[in-house]
Design a protein around this motif. Structure first.
Motif, PDB file in Angstrom:
ATOM      1  N   THR A   5      19.394  -2.389 -43.800  1.00 45.12           N
ATOM      2  CA  THR A   5      19.085  -0.854 -43.301  1.00 45.12           C
ATOM      3  C   THR A   5      17.751  -0.555 -44.237  1.00 45.12           C
ATOM      4  O   THR A   5      17.221   0.667 -43.932  1.00 45.12           O
ATOM      5  CB  THR A   5      19.898   0.190 -43.294  1.00 45.12           C
ATOM      6  N   LYS A   6      17.219  -1.339 -45.094  1.00 42.92           N
ATOM      7  CA  LYS A   6      16.348  -0.736 -45.994  1.00 42.92           C
ATOM      8  C   LYS A   6      15.055  -1.175 -45.413  1.00 42.92           C
ATOM      9  O   LYS A   6      14.378  -2.097 -45.595  1.00 42.92           O
ATOM     10  CB  LYS A   6      16.413  -1.400 -47.399  1.00 42.92           C
ATOM     11  N   TYR A   7      14.352  -0.344 -44.450  1.00 40.32           N
ATOM     12  CA  TYR A   7      13.090  -0.399 -43.694  1.00 40.32           C
ATOM     13  C   TYR A   7      12.190   0.408 -44.178  1.00 40.32           C
ATOM     14  O   TYR A   7      12.426   1.704 -44.686  1.00 40.32           O
ATOM     15  CB  TYR A   7      13.335  -0.402 -42.093  1.00 40.32           C
ATOM     16  N   ILE A   8      10.808  -0.018 -44.157  1.00 36.29           N
ATOM     17  CA  ILE A   8       9.652   0.876 -44.414  1.00 36.29           C
ATOM     18  C   ILE A   8       8.776   1.098 -43.188  1.00 36.29           C
ATOM     19  O   ILE A   8       8.459   0.300 -42.637  1.00 36.29           O
ATOM     20  CB  ILE A   8       8.934   0.230 -45.610  1.00 36.29           C
ATOM     21  N   VAL A   9       8.493   2.197 -43.111  1.00 40.43           N
ATOM     22  CA  VAL A   9       7.391   2.383 -41.873  1.00 40.43           C
ATOM     23  C   VAL A   9       5.760   2.793 -42.497  1.00 40.43           C
ATOM     24  O   VAL A   9       5.895   3.259 -43.478  1.00 40.43           O
ATOM     25  CB  VAL A   9       7.883   3.726 -41.282  1.00 40.43           C
ATOM     26  N   LEU A 225       0.277   1.673 -36.277  1.00 42.48           N
ATOM     27  CA  LEU A 225       1.418   0.926 -35.826  1.00 42.48           C
ATOM     28  C   LEU A 225       2.461   1.943 -35.017  1.00 42.48           C
ATOM     29  O   LEU A 225       3.072   1.444 -34.184  1.00 42.48           O
ATOM     30  CB  LEU A 225       2.347   0.400 -36.982  1.00 42.48           C
ATOM     31  N   ILE A 226       2.412   3.117 -35.107  1.00 42.67           N
ATOM     32  CA  ILE A 226       3.186   4.007 -34.333  1.00 42.67           C
ATOM     33  C   ILE A 226       2.258   4.981 -33.546  1.00 42.67           C
ATOM     34  O   ILE A 226       1.442   5.727 -33.873  1.00 42.67           O
ATOM     35  CB  ILE A 226       4.137   4.952 -35.272  1.00 42.67           C
ATOM     36  N   SER A 227       2.763   5.195 -32.213  1.00 41.20           N
ATOM     37  CA  SER A 227       2.126   5.942 -31.301  1.00 41.20           C
ATOM     38  C   SER A 227       3.176   7.140 -31.036  1.00 41.20           C
ATOM     39  O   SER A 227       4.276   6.857 -30.678  1.00 41.20           O
ATOM     40  CB  SER A 227       1.393   5.442 -30.049  1.00 41.20           C
ATOM     41  N   ILE A 257       7.809  -2.187 -40.003  1.00 42.27           N
ATOM     42  CA  ILE A 257       7.768  -3.282 -41.106  1.00 42.27           C
ATOM     43  C   ILE A 257       8.827  -3.150 -42.329  1.00 42.27           C
ATOM     44  O   ILE A 257       8.958  -2.168 -42.969  1.00 42.27           O
ATOM     45  CB  ILE A 257       6.373  -3.501 -41.618  1.00 42.27           C
ATOM     46  N   SER A 258       9.546  -4.272 -42.401  1.00 41.73           N
ATOM     47  CA  SER A 258      10.658  -4.386 -43.204  1.00 41.73           C
ATOM     48  C   SER A 258      10.266  -4.521 -44.637  1.00 41.73           C
ATOM     49  O   SER A 258       8.942  -4.978 -45.010  1.00 41.73           O
ATOM     50  CB  SER A 258      11.812  -5.231 -42.932  1.00 41.73           C
ATOM     51  N   ALA A 259      11.246  -4.395 -45.773  1.00 39.76           N
ATOM     52  CA  ALA A 259      10.580  -4.528 -47.169  1.00 39.76           C
ATOM     53  C   ALA A 259      10.413  -5.952 -47.484  1.00 39.76           C
ATOM     54  O   ALA A 259       9.584  -6.490 -48.016  1.00 39.76           O
ATOM     55  CB  ALA A 259      11.802  -4.114 -48.220  1.00 39.76           C
ATOM     56  N   GLY A 260      10.755  -7.052 -46.501  1.00 40.91           N
ATOM     57  CA  GLY A 260      10.595  -8.419 -46.434  1.00 40.91           C
ATOM     58  C   GLY A 260       9.363  -8.737 -45.494  1.00 40.91           C
ATOM     59  O   GLY A 260       9.104  -9.892 -45.126  1.00 40.91           O
ATOM     60  N   ASN A 261       8.664  -7.699 -44.972  1.00 42.67           N
ATOM     61  CA  ASN A 261       7.431  -7.886 -44.193  1.00 42.67           C
ATOM     62  C   ASN A 261       7.966  -8.514 -42.766  1.00 42.67           C
ATOM     63  O   ASN A 261       7.052  -9.109 -42.168  1.00 42.67           O
ATOM     64  CB  ASN A 261       6.454  -8.727 -44.659  1.00 42.67           C
ATOM     65  N   THR A 262       9.096  -8.198 -42.422  1.00 40.54           N
ATOM     66  CA  THR A 262       9.439  -8.564 -41.011  1.00 40.54           C
ATOM     67  C   THR A 262       9.123  -7.439 -39.986  1.00 40.54           C
ATOM     68  O   THR A 262       9.525  -6.300 -40.262  1.00 40.54           O
ATOM     69  CB  THR A 262      11.086  -8.856 -40.856  1.00 40.54           C
ATOM     70  N   VAL A 263       8.468  -7.709 -38.697  1.00 39.08           N
ATOM     71  CA  VAL A 263       8.093  -6.804 -37.764  1.00 39.08           C
ATOM     72  C   VAL A 263       9.275  -6.253 -36.808  1.00 39.08           C
ATOM     73  O   VAL A 263       9.730  -7.396 -36.322  1.00 39.08           O
ATOM     74  CB  VAL A 263       6.770  -7.254 -37.230  1.00 39.08           C
ATOM     75  N   TYR A 264       9.651  -5.295 -36.634  1.00 39.46           N
ATOM     76  CA  TYR A 264      10.357  -4.875 -35.835  1.00 39.46           C
ATOM     77  C   TYR A 264       9.962  -3.695 -34.519  1.00 39.46           C
ATOM     78  O   TYR A 264       8.881  -3.031 -35.006  1.00 39.46           O
ATOM     79  CB  TYR A 264      11.721  -3.968 -36.413  1.00 39.46           C
TER      80      TYR A 264
END
Length: 280
Positions: A5-9, A225-227, A257-264
């Protein structure tokens, strides 16, 4: 709470940028505000947020309800400027994610191993000092030392440190002067540049009396990234120019983008209610 759950916007969400103050450019000149040293204003905030993050078959639902109390105290005045001390006094949060419930209350203890709870606790009673001129325009502000209040906090609690952008109107004020030329249905547009992006908002007077002006607004923005699409309502005290109530509903879609640079892929709806009153 799981590390999943540690995601970063990247760039954050736009919701809090739409709680800006407003100006009526059709009127000549600007409203001059009056404050006295020692006056204090209190804002009660309620935020409901529901988000869905998706990557392939992986799906994450996040729901949160947050309440917070913030104060604005006038610390000094002169003929040209007013100084304020802004502080979040207390906060409560209920967060549901991955089948787990996280609860935070700033007036009780909390799980010190939780990154999100650390970030929330870091925001409490961290005063910000700012200076506005007599027209409500921000002249300067101290930096919010947000080493822990990162975008993770924005993603899960629906909160973000308030933006005090220099040369913009102080967020609890409206640059509108009541007069008989203002009528129901009058519309105008206002814009402000934050984070190097221009936000344009359309306003319409829904109702106006001698005591209060009710303004509806709509806004649409395409971020990096966000609209987001946003609509809301302001209730303005005509005598003081204080925005006594703000109601906001926003829908945001895009990528996270997650802390591991994974895109959701992400979709999110947020409702915000703010009520402000003078307490001293």
């Amino acid at each position: 709470m799981s590390n999943k759950t540690k995601y970063i916007v990247r760039g954050g969400l736009w919701v809090w940028l739409f709680l800006m103050a407003i100006s009526l450019q059709a009127q000549e000149g600007h409203r001059a505000f009056q404050f006295k040293q020692g006056e204090e204003y209190q804002t009660e905030m309620l935020t409901n947020s529901s988000a869905v993050l998706k990557r392939g078959n992986q799906l994450l639902n996040i729901n949160s309800v947050t309440t917070a109390t913030k104060t604005y105290k006038v610390t000094s005045t002169n003929d040209k400027e007013y100084s304020f001390n802004v502080e979040i006094k207390k906060m409560d949060l209920v967060l549901d994610a991955l089948g787990q419930k996280l609860i935070y209350n700033s007036e009780t203890g909390f799980d010190s191993t939780s990154t999100i709870l650390k970030a929330l606790n870091f925001m409490i009673k961290k005063p910000i000092n700012l200076v506005i001129n007599k027209y409500g325009i921000i002249q300067s502000s101290t930096d919010y030392k947000a080493e822990l209040a990162t975008d993770t906090l924005v993603s899960f609690a629906g909160l973000q440190p308030e933006v005090f952008e220099k040369q913009t109107l102080f967020s609890m004020l409206a640059d509108i002067t009541y007069d008989k030329s203002l009528i129901k249905g009058f519309s105008w547009a206002d814009s402000v540049v934050i984070d190097k992006q221009k936000l344009k908002t359309n306003f319409t007077i829904e109702e106006i009396t001698e005591n209060n002006t009710i303004v509806k607004f709509t806004n649409s923005i395409v971020g990096k990234l966000i609209s987001s699409n946003t609509n809301g309502t302001y209730v303005i005290d005509n005598k003081t120019g204080l925005i006594t109530e703000k109601l906001l509903y926003s829908i945001s879609v895009g990528y996270q983008i997650s802390a591991g640079n994974t895109v959701y892929a992400v979709s999110r709806s947020t409702s915000v209610t703010e009520r402000t009153k003078k307490i001293k």
